[in-house]
Design a protein around this motif. Structure first.
Motif, PDB file in Angstrom:
ATOM      1  N   ALA A   7      -1.823   4.436 -16.682  1.00  0.00           N
ATOM      2  CA  ALA A   7      -1.148   4.210 -15.411  1.00  0.00           C
ATOM      3  C   ALA A   7      -1.707   5.168 -14.375  1.00  0.00           C
ATOM      4  CB  ALA A   7       0.361   4.435 -15.553  1.00  0.00           C
ATOM      5  N   MET A   8      -1.315   4.964 -13.110  1.00  0.00           N
ATOM      6  CA  MET A   8      -1.877   5.774 -12.031  1.00  0.00           C
ATOM      7  C   MET A   8      -0.822   6.109 -10.993  1.00  0.00           C
ATOM      8  SD  MET A   8      -4.480   7.270 -10.897  1.00  0.00           S
ATOM      9  CE  MET A   8      -4.329   8.260  -9.436  1.00  0.00           C
ATOM     10  N   GLU A   9      -0.796   7.393 -10.629  1.00  0.00           N
ATOM     11  CA  GLU A   9       0.258   7.960  -9.800  1.00  0.00           C
ATOM     12  C   GLU A   9       0.065   7.817  -8.298  1.00  0.00           C
ATOM     13  OE1 GLU A   9      -1.956   9.767 -11.730  1.00  0.00           O
ATOM     14  OE2 GLU A   9      -2.607  11.578 -10.678  1.00  0.00           O
ATOM     15  N   ASN A  10      -0.644   6.792  -7.807  1.00  0.00           N
ATOM     16  CA  ASN A  10      -0.854   6.634  -6.364  1.00  0.00           C
ATOM     17  C   ASN A  10       0.433   6.883  -5.591  1.00  0.00           C
ATOM     18  OD1 ASN A  10      -3.409   5.293  -7.162  1.00  0.00           O
ATOM     19  ND2 ASN A  10      -1.996   3.691  -7.815  1.00  0.00           N
ATOM     20  N   LYS A  11       0.288   7.559  -4.443  1.00  0.00           N
ATOM     21  CA  LYS A  11       1.462   7.977  -3.686  1.00  0.00           C
ATOM     22  C   LYS A  11       2.370   6.801  -3.322  1.00  0.00           C
ATOM     23  CE  LYS A  11       3.893  11.120  -1.590  1.00  0.00           C
ATOM     24  NZ  LYS A  11       4.257  12.465  -2.101  1.00  0.00           N
ATOM     25  N   GLY A  12       3.585   6.817  -3.843  1.00  0.00           N
ATOM     26  CA  GLY A  12       4.564   5.789  -3.509  1.00  0.00           C
ATOM     27  C   GLY A  12       4.279   4.424  -4.104  1.00  0.00           C
ATOM     28  N   LEU A  13       3.134   4.238  -4.713  1.00  0.00           N
ATOM     29  CA  LEU A  13       2.737   2.933  -5.248  1.00  0.00           C
ATOM     30  C   LEU A  13       1.969   3.114  -6.560  1.00  0.00           C
ATOM     31  CD1 LEU A  13       2.380  -0.164  -5.059  1.00  0.00           C
ATOM     32  CD2 LEU A  13       0.496   0.204  -3.455  1.00  0.00           C
ATOM     33  N   ASN A  14       2.700   3.401  -7.599  1.00  0.00           N
ATOM     34  CA  ASN A  14       2.061   3.536  -8.914  1.00  0.00           C
ATOM     35  C   ASN A  14       1.513   2.187  -9.366  1.00  0.00           C
ATOM     36  OD1 ASN A  14       4.331   5.917 -10.596  1.00  0.00           O
ATOM     37  ND2 ASN A  14       3.011   6.145  -8.830  1.00  0.00           N
ATOM     38  N   ILE A  15       0.351   2.225  -9.990  1.00  0.00           N
ATOM     39  CA  ILE A  15      -0.142   1.004 -10.635  1.00  0.00           C
ATOM     40  C   ILE A  15      -0.222   1.292 -12.130  1.00  0.00           C
ATOM     41  CG2 ILE A  15      -2.006  -0.695 -10.788  1.00  0.00           C
ATOM     42  CD1 ILE A  15      -2.504  -0.279  -7.819  1.00  0.00           C
ATOM     43  N   PHE A  16       0.363   0.394 -12.910  1.00  0.00           N
ATOM     44  CA  PHE A  16       0.524   0.606 -14.336  1.00  0.00           C
ATOM     45  C   PHE A  16      -0.172  -0.481 -15.134  1.00  0.00           C
ATOM     46  CE2 PHE A  16       4.047   3.549 -15.840  1.00  0.00           C
ATOM     47  CZ  PHE A  16       4.142   4.288 -14.665  1.00  0.00           C
ATOM     48  N   ASN A  17      -0.658  -0.098 -16.274  1.00  0.00           N
ATOM     49  CA  ASN A  17      -0.989  -1.035 -17.326  1.00  0.00           C
ATOM     50  C   ASN A  17       0.336  -1.700 -17.740  1.00  0.00           C
ATOM     51  OD1 ASN A  17      -1.616  -2.167 -19.890  1.00  0.00           O
ATOM     52  ND2 ASN A  17      -3.226  -0.638 -20.188  1.00  0.00           N
ATOM     53  N   THR A  18       0.360  -3.022 -17.851  1.00  0.00           N
ATOM     54  CA  THR A  18       1.593  -3.721 -18.246  1.00  0.00           C
ATOM     55  C   THR A  18       2.226  -3.116 -19.503  1.00  0.00           C
ATOM     56  OG1 THR A  18       0.103  -5.291 -19.327  1.00  0.00           O
ATOM     57  CG2 THR A  18       1.162  -6.020 -17.288  1.00  0.00           C
ATOM     58  N   GLN A  19       1.357  -2.580 -20.368  1.00  0.00           N
ATOM     59  CA  GLN A  19       1.804  -1.967 -21.617  1.00  0.00           C
ATOM     60  C   GLN A  19       2.885  -0.901 -21.418  1.00  0.00           C
ATOM     61  OE1 GLN A  19      -1.590  -0.249 -23.554  1.00  0.00           O
ATOM     62  NE2 GLN A  19      -0.438   0.260 -25.409  1.00  0.00           N
ATOM     63  N   TYR A  20       2.848  -0.210 -20.280  1.00  0.00           N
ATOM     64  CA  TYR A  20       3.798   0.876 -20.044  1.00  0.00           C
ATOM     65  C   TYR A  20       4.898   0.530 -19.038  1.00  0.00           C
ATOM     66  CZ  TYR A  20       0.450   3.373 -22.809  1.00  0.00           C
ATOM     67  OH  TYR A  20      -0.370   3.755 -23.837  1.00  0.00           O
ATOM     68  N   VAL A  21       5.051  -0.779 -18.769  1.00  0.00           N
ATOM     69  CA  VAL A  21       6.164  -1.214 -17.923  1.00  0.00           C
ATOM     70  C   VAL A  21       7.025  -2.220 -18.685  1.00  0.00           C
ATOM     71  CG1 VAL A  21       6.834  -2.489 -15.850  1.00  0.00           C
ATOM     72  CG2 VAL A  21       4.963  -0.835 -15.734  1.00  0.00           C
ATOM     73  N   LEU A  22       6.378  -3.248 -19.217  1.00  0.00           N
ATOM     74  CA  LEU A  22       7.124  -4.363 -19.784  1.00  0.00           C
ATOM     75  C   LEU A  22       7.712  -4.002 -21.137  1.00  0.00           C
ATOM     76  CD1 LEU A  22       4.542  -7.166 -18.961  1.00  0.00           C
ATOM     77  CD2 LEU A  22       6.455  -6.308 -17.562  1.00  0.00           C
ATOM     78  N   ALA A  23       8.991  -4.274 -21.296  1.00  0.00           N
ATOM     79  CA  ALA A  23       9.602  -4.058 -22.606  1.00  0.00           C
ATOM     80  C   ALA A  23      10.856  -4.900 -22.736  1.00  0.00           C
ATOM     81  CB  ALA A  23       9.948  -2.585 -22.788  1.00  0.00           C
ATOM     82  N   SER A  24      10.916  -5.670 -23.808  1.00  0.00           N
ATOM     83  CA  SER A  24      12.143  -6.377 -24.170  1.00  0.00           C
ATOM     84  C   SER A  24      12.197  -6.318 -25.686  1.00  0.00           C
ATOM     85  CB  SER A  24      12.099  -7.828 -23.674  1.00  0.00           C
ATOM     86  OG  SER A  24      11.003  -8.498 -24.243  1.00  0.00           O
ATOM     87  N   PRO A  25      13.388  -6.422 -26.281  1.00  0.00           N
ATOM     88  CA  PRO A  25      13.484  -6.250 -27.726  1.00  0.00           C
ATOM     89  C   PRO A  25      12.595  -7.203 -28.517  1.00  0.00           C
ATOM     90  CG  PRO A  25      15.650  -6.761 -26.761  1.00  0.00           C
ATOM     91  CD  PRO A  25      14.695  -6.557 -25.642  1.00  0.00           C
ATOM     92  N   GLU A  26      12.416  -8.435 -28.020  1.00  0.00           N
ATOM     93  CA  GLU A  26      11.600  -9.402 -28.778  1.00  0.00           C
ATOM     94  C   GLU A  26      10.120  -9.045 -28.716  1.00  0.00           C
ATOM     95  OE1 GLU A  26      12.703 -11.099 -25.416  1.00  0.00           O
ATOM     96  OE2 GLU A  26      14.335  -9.926 -26.305  1.00  0.00           O
ATOM     97  N   THR A  27       9.701  -8.350 -27.638  1.00  0.00           N
ATOM     98  CA  THR A  27       8.262  -8.158 -27.466  1.00  0.00           C
ATOM     99  C   THR A  27       7.798  -6.718 -27.669  1.00  0.00           C
ATOM    100  OG1 THR A  27       8.593  -7.810 -25.104  1.00  0.00           O
ATOM    101  CG2 THR A  27       8.027 -10.048 -25.821  1.00  0.00           C
ATOM    102  N   SER A  60       0.857  -1.180   0.000  1.00  0.00           N
ATOM    103  CA  SER A  60       0.000   0.000   0.000  1.00  0.00           C
ATOM    104  C   SER A  60       0.902   1.242   0.000  1.00  0.00           C
ATOM    105  CB  SER A  60      -0.968  -0.026   1.193  1.00  0.00           C
ATOM    106  OG  SER A  60      -1.951   0.990   1.028  1.00  0.00           O
ATOM    107  N   ASN A  61       0.323   2.425   0.155  1.00  0.00           N
ATOM    108  CA  ASN A  61       1.107   3.656   0.050  1.00  0.00           C
ATOM    109  C   ASN A  61       2.015   3.866   1.267  1.00  0.00           C
ATOM    110  OD1 ASN A  61      -2.011   4.095  -0.514  1.00  0.00           O
ATOM    111  ND2 ASN A  61      -0.892   5.108  -2.150  1.00  0.00           N
ATOM    112  N   GLY A  62       3.147   4.508   1.029  1.00  0.00           N
ATOM    113  CA  GLY A  62       4.004   4.963   2.128  1.00  0.00           C
ATOM    114  C   GLY A  62       5.065   3.959   2.513  1.00  0.00           C
ATOM    115  N   ASP A  63       5.242   3.773   3.854  1.00  0.00           N
ATOM    116  CA  ASP A  63       6.299   2.909   4.373  1.00  0.00           C
ATOM    117  C   ASP A  63       5.700   1.684   5.049  1.00  0.00           C
ATOM    118  OD1 ASP A  63       8.368   4.868   3.811  1.00  0.00           O
ATOM    119  OD2 ASP A  63       7.508   6.015   5.484  1.00  0.00           O
ATOM    120  N   LEU A  64       6.385   0.558   4.844  1.00  0.00           N
ATOM    121  CA  LEU A  64       5.998  -0.671   5.537  1.00  0.00           C
ATOM    122  C   LEU A  64       6.499  -0.554   6.974  1.00  0.00           C
ATOM    123  CD1 LEU A  64       4.933  -3.604   5.373  1.00  0.00           C
ATOM    124  CD2 LEU A  64       7.259  -4.289   4.813  1.00  0.00           C
TER     125      LEU A  64
END
Ligand code: ARG
Ligand code: ZN
Length: 878
Positions: A268-288, A163-167
């Motif tokens: 994607a979403m800028e939640n404080k300290g815990l962004n949640i992203f559509n995989t589309q904007y995180v995952l990237a490798s040359p083959e994919t 969740s947001n912040g510190d564990l």
């Protein structure tokens, strides 16, 4: 219409500050396989000056209320009022503690708003109004509270609990369950709350801030994607460094987490300290991932990171102010991308997007100001207007004030309003004050709808060496506003001598010439600007860098445009000249007025670009791409997408054939040698080579067709593989079938890549594409519950393939409407977005208009329509 009350519009003019503030919120989540139980304890107090009898209102939706305690005392059913929208308590003390127990069913939450499941994990999306689907709460951005979150779940299924912040604490909960506790030290509105529970791989790294603090960076993805987070991690570090260097902003927590989920309504979403992203904007490798995907990851990672200040530390008072955070953050993201790559290429791509996505919106029944004045469903206002026209408005502040003053103004704004929820006016006043300027009139960019027209006329007085520009502005009426007042428009201009040199500029009243670009400020409906000391009539280079989001009108002749394309020292204006030249030729062809000389001029101009000794491959790739069909359609009334496609393709074929040997040379010369690399040279090389390949795909020569096939089968990266596949997908031959089948077999288990397989087919220029799309929606891998898949098929077809969507038969319209209706029952937000192409019916001929309106009506008549879709179709039919 069903349930009129539910359709009530929210109005900016009705804004009232909150009656109660929430100091702290203590959330406890108990997650199980069939439901989630949430216990919320909050400390509230009556805001200053609010009447003692003012009741407490909490928002709540799709919740089961299990218990309610006020200062420890259970409330009975008649102590409060419960509706489908929330809960009110008539009499409350000035200060009190409220405890709410709710039960929710994330498993059944297909709207992907609130708490839901994606790929076996739990995640949240709370912006704009998703938190009210988790607990009863004053779910509005101007209520800022300190959040503490405890999550309890099965240890084996959900080893990762975030969740947001510190564990701050964790422990065993018995029966194979565990719990963790998070504390977010920064007060925040509920829309920035986030929770994730799942079995996820974590890619960790650290970042040392400029003041020497170490920040833990963590990317959480499904295990099979463990090797695809490297680029996102590097992008995050670049973004953190850039914000320190450019705006002096340093990250303010010890951990920055990003979680990638496969089911997500937006980017994607800028939640404080815990962004949640559509995989589309995180995952990237040359083959994919293609080069464009890599760039998009960097941009969106930057965007969400930049929100930590512009959005989170200083947030919006109400949702009408959405562009306060989104326009400013998109602009910061654009600056970041410009600094990481080529500013000119970035600018061209920004303008392409503005013209293809925002201009049509501004000319449609859904048109609204950058700061809207009313809405039925706020999720319908996460639009191109709020985001990218909003960013253009910020860019104009930057142009008017200059870089240094602008940055100083932004810093002052962030300091002055830190920890507050503010307005677009607060931002404007801070900038005006910093620059010592009156930006009152500039405020109209926020309140007036529509794309302004700027008309330029010029005259030259050879005897006195004076050259005068007469510049006027107007803005067509829009459904919401009949009359517009003049805007404050920065018009950047340059003048070129007949030898192609940029001239030093001296305006009347100045003693010395200075610089080759001047920003003229147009504030009246008509003004003139005179340049002195000119030996001959210059060629004007207007709206350099696209200095304002307007439509420019000036009577260039074809030779002027070819001249500017060859010589303009402003790269944007140079590109624009080539686009205008091609646009005219295509439009004349649509009107049956093409002369052979027309194509000869474009061919010659393109040849010059290709053979220029100082060719910049990535800029050349932009210059040699023909204007998009959606942009061409804006210059035709009524628009005929089928005729536009035919004329554009005909010119493409001519260019392909006339310059075939140049395309082949370019392809061989620029296609990068050796293994794939993600550096500027390789990216630019692939871009130009693939553009050349695109033309080669249209020569009709067997050797060129072979080249396309060869590239598909030999490619070691997704950029080259997909470029070739898209060309093959336009064809009907055996090679096309083989390649599509090969791609499917290879990638059927990789959702983001399988989306590409769907998208190339939905966007293909294949003659029977409508039939193909009908087959794609029957495909076992098509799934209405997954927004990425829906966008890859329905969105790509209706928005990205105008000639097919507007097929004379009306089949495209029927297909879209049928899916909007089905999708609305599953995910109203995405359904409303998919419906938008139908809202633009005014742009087409009577027969298409009739068919489009019929489909809108069919949607409007469907039972139990969501507010989201209702708002789009009812406004479209008004
Ligand atoms: N604030 C997010 C961004 O632009 C967008 C989230 C909007 N989500 C929604 N469902 N309306 O970065
Ligand atoms: Zn944003």
């Amino acid at each position: 219409m069903t349930d009129q009350k539910q359709r009530k519009a929210v109005k900016l003019s009705d804004y009232e500050p909150p009656a109660f503030e929430v100091e702290t919120v203590d959330l406890h989540f108990q997650l199980t396989e069939d439901c989630a139980r949430v216990r919320t304890r909050m400390h509230l107090h009556r805001a200053d000056g609010v009447d003692l009898h003012e009741p407490l209102h909490l928002h709540g939706e799709a919740l089961e209320l299990e218990a309610l305690y006020l200062d420890g005392q259970p409330l009975a059913m008649d102590d409060f009022l419960l509706t489908r929208q929330g809960l009110s308590i008539e009499r409350v003390p000035d200060r009190f503690e409220l405890e709410v127990h709710t039960l929710l069913r994330p498993q059944d939450n297909t709207s992907l708003s609130g708490l839901y499941r994606s790929g076996g994990n739990f995640c949240t999306q709370c912006e704009a109004e998703g938190f009210r689907r988790i607990t009863y709460f004053p779910d509005r951005p101007d209520v800022l509270s300190r959040f503490t979150t405890t999550i309890e779940a099965d240890r084996q299924r959900y080893p990762v609990l975030l969740s947001n912040g510190d564990l701050v604490d964790s422990g065993d909960a018995g029966e194979g369950r565990h719990w963790v506790k998070w504390v977010d030290p920064w007060p925040k509105p509920s829309y920035l709350f986030a929770l994730v529970a799942g079995d996820l791989h974590c890619h960790q790294d650290t970042y040392r801030t400029r003041s020497g603090r170490d920040v833990q960076l963590e990317f959480y993805v499904e295990h099979e994607n463990a090797n695809r987070t490297g680029h996102a991690m590097e992008s995050l570090k670049k973004a953190m460094r850039w914000d320190e260097d450019t705006y002096g902003l340093e990250y303010d927590l010890d951990t920055y987490m990003v979680v990638a989920v496969g089911d997500f309504n937006m980017g994607a979403m800028e939640n404080k300290g815990l962004n949640i992203f559509n995989t589309q904007y995180v995952l990237a490798s040359p083959e994919t991932a293609t080069d464009a995907d890599f760039e998009a990851v960097e941009a969106v990672i930057g965007h969400e990171y930049f929100h930590n200040y512009t959005g989170n530390r200083v947030t919006c008072r109400d949702w009408f102010q959405l562009s306060l955070k989104e326009g400013l953050t998109v602009f910061r993201e654009q600056q970041f991308s410009e600094d990481m790559g080529s500013p000119a290429v970035q600018r061209i791509q920004q303008v392409r997007l503005l013209r293809s996505a925002q201009f049509p919106e501004d000319a449609s029944p859904m048109a609204h100001p950058v700061r809207p004045e009313s809405y039925v469903e706020i999720n319908n206002f996460y639009t191109a207007t709020v985001y990218i026209k909003g960013a253009e408005v910020i860019r104009m502040y930057h142009t008017l004030l200059g870089d240094a003053v602008f940055r100083q103004g932004v810093k002052r704004y962030l300091e002055r309003f830190d920890g507050q929820a503010v307005t677009i006016e607060d931002f404007r006043q801070t900038l005006a004050e910093t620059g010592g300027r009156d930006l009152g009139q500039f405020g109209r960019w926020y309140s007036q709808t529509g794309t302004p027209r700027v008309r330029v006329r010029d005259e030259f007085d050879p005897a006195r060496g004076r050259y005068t520009l007469h510049i006027s502005q107007s803005c067509p009426p829009t459904p919401d506003q009949a009359e517009k007042k003049p805007f404050h428009i920065p018009v950047a201009v340059g003048l070129l001598g007949r030898d192609g040199q940029a001239l030093s500029l001296r305006l009347s009243g100045e003693s010395v010439a200075e610089g080759t670009t001047r920003v003229l400020e147009l504030t009246g409906s008509e003004q003139q600007f005179t340049f002195e000391g000119l030996a001959e009539r210059p060629v004007p280079s207007l709206l350099r860098g696209f200095s304002a989001p307007v439509i420019l009108e000036y009577d260039y002749d074809d030779d002027d445009l070819a001249f500017l394309l060859a010589h303009d020292n402003d790269p944007f204006a140079r590109w624009e000249a080539g686009q205008q030249l091609a646009l005219r030729v295509i439009l004349r062809r649509v009107q049956g007025q093409a002369s052979p000389n027309d194509s000869r001029q474009v061919i010659q101009a393109f040849q010059q670009v290709l053979e220029a000794p100082d060719l910049d491959p990535s800029l050349a790739a932009e210059a040699l791409a023909l204007p998009q069909e959606a942009y061409l359609a804006q210059h035709m009334d009524p628009a005929d997408p089928v005729a536009i496609r035919a004329a554009r393709e005909a010119l493409r074929t001519e260019l392909a054939q006339a310059l075939a040997s140049q395309w082949r040379d370019t392809y061989r010369r620029y296609r990068p040698e050796g293994p794939w690399r993600l550096d500027a040279d390789h990216i630019a090389g692939r871009r130009l080579a693939n553009l050349a390949l695109g033309y080669l795909g249209a020569t009709g020569a067997a050797e060129d067709n072979g080249l396309v096939q060869q590239q598909y089968h030999r490619a070691d990266n997704m950029t080259d593989s997909l470029a070739a596949l898209a060309l093959l997908a336009d064809r009907e031959d055996e090679a096309a079938v083989t390649a599509l089948d090969d791609f499917y077999q290879r990638w059927r288990q990789t959702p983001l890549v399988l989306d590409k397989w769907f998208r190339v087919q939905a966007m293909s220029r294949h003659p029977r594409v409508v039939e193909r799309v009908q087959a794609l929606v029957q495909h076992p891998d098509f799934d209405l519950r997954n927004p990425n898949r829906v966008r890859a098929v329905i969105g790509a077809f209706a928005q990205g393939n105008p000639a097919a969507f507007h097929d004379d038969s009306g089949t495209g319209y029927r297909l879209l409407a049928a899916h909007v209706i089905r999708l609305d029952a599953i995910n109203p937000q995405v359904a409303a977005r998919m419906a938008l192409p139908l809202s633009k019916w005014q742009r087409y001929d009577a027969s298409r208009q009739k068919m489009m309106k019929n489909e809108l009506q069919r949607i409007a008549d469907a039972p139990s329509l969501s507010n989201d879709v209702y708002e789009v179709v009812s406004r479209s039919l008004e």
